[in-house]
Design a protein around this motif. Structure first.
Motif, PDB file in Angstrom:
ATOM      1  N   ASP A 131       0.667  -1.268   0.482  1.00 22.93           N
ATOM      2  CA  ASP A 131       0.147  -0.285  -0.225  1.00 22.93           C
ATOM      3  C   ASP A 131       0.461   1.507   0.144  1.00 22.93           C
ATOM      4  O   ASP A 131       0.356   2.220  -0.300  1.00 22.93           O
ATOM      5  CB  ASP A 131      -1.025   0.350   1.207  1.00 22.93           C
ATOM      6  N   LEU A 132       2.563   1.086   0.403  1.00 22.07           N
ATOM      7  CA  LEU A 132       3.349   2.304   0.555  1.00 22.07           C
ATOM      8  C   LEU A 132       3.363   2.271  -0.671  1.00 22.07           C
ATOM      9  O   LEU A 132       4.651   3.432  -1.288  1.00 22.07           O
ATOM     10  CB  LEU A 132       4.157   2.461   1.660  1.00 22.07           C
ATOM     11  N   GLN A 159      -0.240  -7.259   1.877  1.00 16.27           N
ATOM     12  CA  GLN A 159      -0.529  -5.904   2.552  1.00 16.27           C
ATOM     13  C   GLN A 159      -1.288  -6.367   3.860  1.00 16.27           C
ATOM     14  O   GLN A 159      -2.053  -7.229   3.879  1.00 16.27           O
ATOM     15  CB  GLN A 159      -1.508  -4.861   1.867  1.00 16.27           C
ATOM     16  N   ASN A 183      14.242  -8.021   8.781  1.00 14.96           N
ATOM     17  CA  ASN A 183      13.921  -6.754   9.729  1.00 14.96           C
ATOM     18  C   ASN A 183      13.279  -6.489  10.976  1.00 14.96           C
ATOM     19  O   ASN A 183      11.974  -6.289  10.301  1.00 14.96           O
ATOM     20  CB  ASN A 183      14.585  -5.575   8.973  1.00 14.96           C
ATOM     21  N   SER A 184      13.301  -5.692  12.024  1.00 13.50           N
ATOM     22  CA  SER A 184      11.725  -5.512  12.461  1.00 13.50           C
ATOM     23  C   SER A 184      11.400  -3.997  11.868  1.00 13.50           C
ATOM     24  O   SER A 184      11.620  -3.481  10.987  1.00 13.50           O
ATOM     25  CB  SER A 184      13.108  -4.590  13.850  1.00 13.50           C
ATOM     26  N   GLY A 187       6.744  -6.067   9.509  1.00 14.62           N
ATOM     27  CA  GLY A 187       5.618  -6.090   9.333  1.00 14.62           C
ATOM     28  C   GLY A 187       5.365  -8.116  10.110  1.00 14.62           C
ATOM     29  O   GLY A 187       3.921  -9.373   9.792  1.00 14.62           O
ATOM     30  N   SER A 190       2.955  -8.530  12.389  1.00 15.36           N
ATOM     31  CA  SER A 190       1.187  -7.949  11.632  1.00 15.36           C
ATOM     32  C   SER A 190       0.527  -9.132  10.875  1.00 15.36           C
ATOM     33  O   SER A 190      -0.903  -9.287  10.801  1.00 15.36           O
ATOM     34  CB  SER A 190       1.275  -6.875  10.724  1.00 15.36           C
ATOM     35  N   THR A 203       7.622  -9.175  19.311  1.00 15.20           N
ATOM     36  CA  THR A 203       8.342  -8.054  19.109  1.00 15.20           C
ATOM     37  C   THR A 203       9.908  -7.643  19.487  1.00 15.20           C
ATOM     38  O   THR A 203      10.184  -7.756  20.978  1.00 15.20           O
ATOM     39  CB  THR A 203       7.531  -7.236  17.675  1.00 15.20           C
TER      40      THR A 203
HETATM   41  P1  GDP Z   1       7.722  -6.984  12.795  1.00 19.66           P
HETATM   42  O1  GDP Z   1       8.838  -6.261  14.162  1.00 19.66           O
HETATM   43  O2  GDP Z   1       8.169  -7.527  11.949  1.00 19.66           O
HETATM   44  O3  GDP Z   1       6.950  -7.370  13.333  1.00 19.66           O
HETATM   45  O4  GDP Z   1       6.868  -5.249  12.129  1.00 19.66           O
HETATM   46  P2  GDP Z   1       5.408  -5.015  12.905  1.00 19.66           P
HETATM   47  O5  GDP Z   1       3.908  -6.562  12.962  1.00 19.66           O
HETATM   48  O6  GDP Z   1       5.190  -4.423  14.362  1.00 19.66           O
HETATM   49  O7  GDP Z   1       5.132  -3.923  12.260  1.00 19.66           O
HETATM   50  C1  GDP Z   1       5.376  -3.214  11.963  1.00 19.66           C
HETATM   51  C2  GDP Z   1       4.895  -1.470  12.020  1.00 19.66           C
HETATM   52  O8  GDP Z   1       3.998  -1.466  10.113  1.00 19.66           O
HETATM   53  C3  GDP Z   1       3.748  -1.898  12.695  1.00 19.66           C
HETATM   54  O9  GDP Z   1       3.186   0.301  13.007  1.00 19.66           O
HETATM   55  C4  GDP Z   1       3.051  -1.976  11.243  1.00 19.66           C
HETATM   56  O10 GDP Z   1       1.439  -1.755  11.853  1.00 19.66           O
HETATM   57  C5  GDP Z   1       3.371  -1.722  10.002  1.00 19.66           C
HETATM   58  N1  GDP Z   1       2.961  -2.342   9.075  1.00 19.66           N
HETATM   59  C6  GDP Z   1       2.696  -4.230   9.327  1.00 19.66           C
HETATM   60  N2  GDP Z   1       1.921  -3.995   8.106  1.00 19.66           N
HETATM   61  C7  GDP Z   1       2.163  -3.848   7.135  1.00 19.66           C
HETATM   62  C8  GDP Z   1       1.190  -2.945   5.877  1.00 19.66           C
HETATM   63  O11 GDP Z   1       1.763  -3.839   5.012  1.00 19.66           O
HETATM   64  N3  GDP Z   1       1.262  -1.942   5.750  1.00 19.66           N
HETATM   65  C9  GDP Z   1       1.333  -0.473   6.567  1.00 19.66           C
HETATM   66  N4  GDP Z   1       0.988   0.818   5.433  1.00 19.66           N
HETATM   67  N5  GDP Z   1       2.090  -0.820   7.776  1.00 19.66           N
HETATM   68  C10 GDP Z   1       2.474  -2.135   7.801  1.00 19.66           C
END
Ligand code: GDP
Ligand code: ZN
Length: 313
Positions: A131-132, A159, A183-184, A187, A190, A203
């Motif tokens: 989406d970005l 997404q 990497n951190s 997502g 998510s 996380t």
């Molecule tokens: P992790 O550290 O790999 O577990 O990442 P997270 O799941 O904590 O996500 C990090 C940030 O990216 C959070 O603020 C999520 O809401 C955001 N995020 C995750 N997936 C998407 C996506 O598909 N689109 C957007 N725009 N943001 C996302």
């Protein structure tokens, strides 16, 4: 009775039996091991057999460990020769890549792929946060996905903030033990939440610097998702290391280099400046991506004590 290890705490194991019952089990005595020097004999993802009889304290007892298809390990400390097995029997690794917020470094992807190849883990690349994307990222995705799919790594755009876009993953994951890497902030949690909201992955990965040289024991945990897949969560692990990688073998962990090296004149060719090198020719002919070849050389030149070689976890 056979069981699957969901979690190891060092002395106790949480295991799931074939009938889906989750119980605690202990390990008594020594297991026959395969010549590896291990600090932990059993890890998340392992298949074990349980004794028919409980011990005198009424605990289930692990009898034996079944052969592993693969495992991820690291040295328990920098100088130690002992290995710590982090997780076993990984059917599939999803490397989560973002081209924006944060931008995943292409060398990071290739280093991770090399490690996965060395552990013999099949990899799929998931490009998250589509989406970005602007045209720049959309074009880059096209280039990267063509490059990676040509050498055998499936690529998908997702997404994770939209459940529908990850629905197809359920089929790819069903009945499998899946590890998520990246990497951190890319997502990972998510994605899991989008697939099954009842699982909350930890996380906030521990920084590599913090783990340096410490006798830290990071136990992985395997979560069962509602649709019958298992996600292996390895807290504090950013990517796998190249810990035990012999430089002479690096080319074997690039599938396209592995294929082209059959044409090298010398069988100890490092694919740098040797005459009659099939790999250099394949790069010149455009059969091997020049970016991938550049990363092969970059990884080859990395010193064993480069920060990310020491601290991939
Ligand atoms: P992790 O550290 O790999 O577990 O990442 P997270 O799941 O904590 O996500 C990090 C940030 O990216 C959070 O603020 C999520 O809401 C955001 N995020 C995750 N997936 C998407 C996506 O598909 N689109 C957007 N725009 N943001 C996302
Ligand atoms: Zn060569």
């Amino acid at each position: 009775m056979e069981a699957r290890v969901l979690k190891s705490t060092g002395s106790w194991y949480v295991v799931e039996t074939l009938t889906g019952e989750v119980i605690n089990a202990r390990l008594r005595g020594k297991l026959k091991q395969s010549g590896l020097r291990l600090t932990n004999p059993i890890a998340a993802g392992d298949r074990v057999t349980l004794k028919n009889q409980k011990d005198e304290e009424g605990n289930h007892v692990i009898e034996d460990i079944l052969p592993r298809t693969n495992y991820v390990s690291r040295k328990s400390t920098n100088l130690s020769k002992e290995m710590q097995i982090l997780a076993a029997n990984i059917d599939q690794l999803f490397i989560i890549v973002t081209l924006k917020d944060p931008k995943t470094h292409p060398l990071f992807i290739d280093r991770f792929l090399v490690a996965a190849e060395s552990f013999r883990i099949p990899v799929t690349l998931l490009f998250n946060k589509v989406d970005l994307y602007t045209k720049v990222e959309a074009d880059l995705y096209k280039t990267l996905s063509e490059m990676y799919e040509r050498i055998g790594y499936p690529c998908y755009q997702i997404q994770s903030t939209d459940k529908n876009s990850v629905e197809f993953l359920k089929k790819l994951m069903q009945g499998k033990q899946v590890m998520l890497g990246g990497n951190s902030g890319v997502g990972k949690s998510s994605i899991v939440n989008a697939l099954d909201a009842s699982v909350q992955l930890k996380t906030g990965e521990i920084s590599a610097a913090h783990q340096q040289g410490k006798h830290t024991t990071t136990f992985a945990e395997m979560h069962k998702l509602s649709f019958g897949a298992y996600v292996i969560d390895t807290p504090g692990i950013r990517s796998f290391g190249l810990v035990d990688l012999e430089k002479e073998h690096l080319g074997h962990y690039f599938p396209e280099i592995r294929a082209a090296m059959e044409n090298c004149r010398f069988n100890n060719c490092m694919h740098l400046n040797e005459p009659g090198c099939g790999v250099v020719k394949a790069v010149a002919d455009g059969v091997i991506s020049s970016q991938r070849y550049a990363h092969y050389k970059a990884i080859l030149e990395e010193e064993d004590n480069d920060p990310y070689r020491r601290s991939k976890f």
